[in-house]
Design a protein around this motif. Structure first.
Motif, PDB file in Angstrom:
ATOM      1  N   ALA A  17      -9.962  12.143  -1.673  1.00 57.65           N
ATOM      2  CA  ALA A  17     -11.145  12.556  -0.907  1.00 57.65           C
ATOM      3  C   ALA A  17     -12.319  11.629  -1.204  1.00 57.65           C
ATOM      4  N   HIS A  18     -12.434  11.239  -2.449  1.00 57.68           N
ATOM      5  CA  HIS A  18     -13.517  10.330  -2.832  1.00 57.68           C
ATOM      6  C   HIS A  18     -13.380   8.988  -2.110  1.00 57.68           C
ATOM      7  N   VAL A  19     -12.149   8.466  -2.078  1.00 59.72           N
ATOM      8  CA  VAL A  19     -11.914   7.189  -1.391  1.00 59.72           C
ATOM      9  C   VAL A  19     -12.207   7.331   0.101  1.00 59.72           C
ATOM     10  N   ALA A  20     -11.724   8.403   0.707  1.00 56.18           N
ATOM     11  CA  ALA A  20     -11.950   8.618   2.146  1.00 56.18           C
ATOM     12  C   ALA A  20     -13.432   8.737   2.461  1.00 56.18           C
ATOM     13  N   ALA A  21     -14.165   9.439   1.613  1.00 58.78           N
ATOM     14  CA  ALA A  21     -15.589   9.614   1.858  1.00 58.78           C
ATOM     15  C   ALA A  21     -16.342   8.294   1.775  1.00 58.78           C
ATOM     16  N   ILE A  22     -15.997   7.481   0.787  1.00 56.14           N
ATOM     17  CA  ILE A  22     -16.649   6.178   0.649  1.00 56.14           C
ATOM     18  C   ILE A  22     -16.341   5.302   1.853  1.00 56.14           C
ATOM     19  N   ILE A  23     -15.084   5.295   2.286  1.00 57.27           N
ATOM     20  CA  ILE A  23     -14.705   4.463   3.440  1.00 57.27           C
ATOM     21  C   ILE A  23     -15.474   4.917   4.692  1.00 57.27           C
ATOM     22  N   ILE A  70      -2.309   4.095   1.762  1.00 61.62           N
ATOM     23  CA  ILE A  70      -1.392   4.747   0.825  1.00 61.62           C
ATOM     24  C   ILE A  70      -1.981   4.631  -0.571  1.00 61.62           C
ATOM     25  N   LEU A  71      -2.130   5.781  -1.239  1.00 69.82           N
ATOM     26  CA  LEU A  71      -2.743   5.820  -2.566  1.00 69.82           C
ATOM     27  C   LEU A  71      -1.789   6.484  -3.556  1.00 69.82           C
ATOM     28  N   PRO A  72      -0.932   5.709  -4.217  1.00 66.64           N
ATOM     29  CA  PRO A  72      -0.018   6.293  -5.200  1.00 66.64           C
ATOM     30  C   PRO A  72      -0.777   6.823  -6.416  1.00 66.64           C
ATOM     31  N   ASN A  73      -0.209   7.841  -7.049  1.00 69.08           N
ATOM     32  CA  ASN A  73      -0.777   8.427  -8.261  1.00 69.08           C
ATOM     33  C   ASN A  73      -2.265   8.733  -8.090  1.00 69.08           C
ATOM     34  N   SER A 111      -3.624  -2.693  -6.988  1.00 69.13           N
ATOM     35  CA  SER A 111      -2.512  -3.480  -6.449  1.00 69.13           C
ATOM     36  C   SER A 111      -1.436  -2.591  -5.837  1.00 69.13           C
ATOM     37  N   THR A 112      -1.378  -1.333  -6.259  1.00 70.04           N
ATOM     38  CA  THR A 112      -0.364  -0.416  -5.731  1.00 70.04           C
ATOM     39  C   THR A 112      -0.798   0.240  -4.422  1.00 70.04           C
ATOM     40  N   ASP A 113      -2.084   0.166  -4.077  1.00 67.61           N
ATOM     41  CA  ASP A 113      -2.573   0.727  -2.818  1.00 67.61           C
ATOM     42  C   ASP A 113      -2.151  -0.165  -1.654  1.00 67.61           C
ATOM     43  N   LEU A 114      -2.004   0.429  -0.497  1.00 71.04           N
ATOM     44  CA  LEU A 114      -1.644  -0.350   0.695  1.00 71.04           C
ATOM     45  C   LEU A 114      -2.451   0.125   1.885  1.00 71.04           C
ATOM     46  N   VAL A 115      -3.049  -0.833   2.598  1.00 72.97           N
ATOM     47  CA  VAL A 115      -3.757  -0.552   3.851  1.00 72.97           C
ATOM     48  C   VAL A 115      -2.939  -1.137   4.988  1.00 72.97           C
ATOM     49  N   ALA A 116      -2.729  -0.354   6.034  1.00 72.75           N
ATOM     50  CA  ALA A 116      -1.902  -0.796   7.152  1.00 72.75           C
ATOM     51  C   ALA A 116      -2.545  -0.399   8.473  1.00 72.75           C
ATOM     52  N   PHE A 157     -12.506  -4.251   5.716  1.00 72.83           N
ATOM     53  CA  PHE A 157     -13.389  -3.462   4.866  1.00 72.83           C
ATOM     54  C   PHE A 157     -12.611  -2.346   4.180  1.00 72.83           C
ATOM     55  N   ILE A 158     -11.750  -1.666   4.937  1.00 71.00           N
ATOM     56  CA  ILE A 158     -10.929  -0.613   4.331  1.00 71.00           C
ATOM     57  C   ILE A 158     -10.052  -1.206   3.224  1.00 71.00           C
ATOM     58  N   LYS A 159      -9.513  -2.386   3.484  1.00 71.33           N
ATOM     59  CA  LYS A 159      -8.682  -3.047   2.483  1.00 71.33           C
ATOM     60  C   LYS A 159      -9.469  -3.343   1.210  1.00 71.33           C
ATOM     61  N   SER A 160     -10.736  -3.690   1.362  1.00 71.05           N
ATOM     62  CA  SER A 160     -11.554  -4.002   0.192  1.00 71.05           C
ATOM     63  C   SER A 160     -11.823  -2.765  -0.655  1.00 71.05           C
ATOM     64  N   GLU A 161     -11.714  -1.581  -0.064  1.00 66.57           N
ATOM     65  CA  GLU A 161     -11.951  -0.348  -0.810  1.00 66.57           C
ATOM     66  C   GLU A 161     -10.685   0.185  -1.469  1.00 66.57           C
ATOM     67  N   ALA A 162      -9.524  -0.277  -1.025  1.00 66.88           N
ATOM     68  CA  ALA A 162      -8.257   0.095  -1.679  1.00 66.88           C
ATOM     69  C   ALA A 162      -7.991  -0.964  -2.739  1.00 66.88           C
TER      70      ALA A 162
END
Length: 339
Positions: free
Chosen positions: A244-250, A234-237, A219-224, A211-216
């Motif tokens: 914070a927005h991504v973290a809140a949604i997750i 990892i959220l480049p640029n 193509s440059t994002d990485l879930v590990a 699920f976390i992977k689906s929110e990243a």
């Protein structure tokens, strides 16, 4: 190129401006069970190769218009065509033509006048070598994938995370762009494992990771899988407000998975806590510091009630319902400084 079976014959493209030679070669090769396509010049050959993706190309060196040498060079530019067999048909004992053929990227050559028995063997040998090369390449790719993927959750493993973070850190430092990192931890996972058993616990980790992977989404994002029940994103640029927005949604949306957790102290469902950090990489900072900041933020989120996220040096941000973030385009971290 594909790995063929007996039910899926190899496709050979014959390129020659002499229709009689094309007919001879077609007749000979069709008897061997190959599928055949024909082109009468270099331009037509390039177009057919891009659409049909033949397994072997028989290419006459001397043709009107684009000759075989130039055509061969152009074919090698096509993506994934570096190892497709191209057999150049050259003049008898013409050493110059043979040298030019290999310089242009030919895999092998056949001399004129064409000896059909020799040609059949050259084609067969080229196909066998090409198939072997592809199988080895696929095996290497699978080996690399296995070496960089966590077996349980099917996201990147810790080793790949660290290697990727180093690369992205250097890239963002060159471009002077922000790099954000989210560390997530499944709340009260030991209690979950004790309650439901390790197999159910493994399934829970897999579902959370996917699920976390689906929110990243980029193509440059990485879930590990960072370790145990902990995950990293990892959220480049990505600015502080964006991360914070991504973290809140997750954090908010994990609850919509509705994974029961009767012994959780914050919810009857599985939840996660997250720590977020953002930095513009420089020579005076390091990716290890970014990890430490995110880890400190995660510790603060867990200390302040869990089922929430904290951004480094920012005020505590409680988790709002998922529909809030879906219906509001602004960052959930109102007033947060954007790096």
């Amino acid at each position: 190129m594909r790995i063929n079976s007996l039910k899926d014959p190899f496709l050979i493209l014959i390129v020659d401006d002499d229709s009689f030679i094309r007919m001879q070669l077609r007749f000979c090769l069709e008897k061997e069970g190959y599928w055949i396509s024909e082109a009468q010049n270099g331009e037509e050959a390039i177009a057919l190769c891009q659409t049909l993706r033949p397994d072997v190309v028989l290419l006459d060196a001397m043709m009107t218009g684009m000759n075989g040498f130039k055509c061969c060079s152009q074919l090698r530019i096509i993506p994934d065509w570096q190892h497709i067999p191209i057999l150049m048909i050259t003049g008898l004992e013409d050493q110059t033509s043979v040298d030019r053929a290999f310089e242009a990227g030919a895999s092998d050559y056949i001399t004129k006048p064409i000896h059909l028995a020799v040609m059949r063997q050259r084609v067969k040998k080229s196909l066998e070598q090409s198939q072997l090369h592809q199988k080895l390449e696929m095996a290497n790719q699978e080996l690399q994938r296995s070496a960089s993927t966590d077996e349980l959750t099917q996201v990147a493993n810790r080793r790949h995370f660290e290697e990727h973070l180093k690369q992205v850190w250097r890239s963002m430092m060159r471009e002077r762009l922000p790099l954000s990192l989210i560390l997530c931890d499944v709340d009260f996972f030991k209690s979950y494992n004790d309650t439901y058993g390790p197999q159910t616990g493994d399934r829970c980790l897999y579902e959370v990771a996917q699920f976390i992977k689906s929110e990243a989404k980029r193509s440059t994002d990485l879930v590990a899988r960072y370790g145990g029940e902990e995950f990293a994103v990892i959220l480049p640029n990505t600015s502080a407000s964006g991360s914070a927005h991504v973290a809140a949604i997750i954090c908010s949306a994990i609850q919509t998975l509705n994974i029961p957790h009767i012994n959780s102290k914050v919810s009857a469902r599985v939840t996660i806590s997250a720590g977020v950090a953002t930095e513009i990489p420089s020579e005076h900072s390091s990716y290890e510091e970014l990890i430490a900041m995110a880890d400190k933020s995660l510790y603060q989120a867990k200390a302040e009630g869990r089922n929430c996220f904290r951004h480094y040096n920012q005020q505590f941000v409680p988790i709002k319902p998922l529909h809030y973030f879906l219906n509001h385009k602004q960052s959930p971290a109102v007033g947060q400084t954007t790096i």
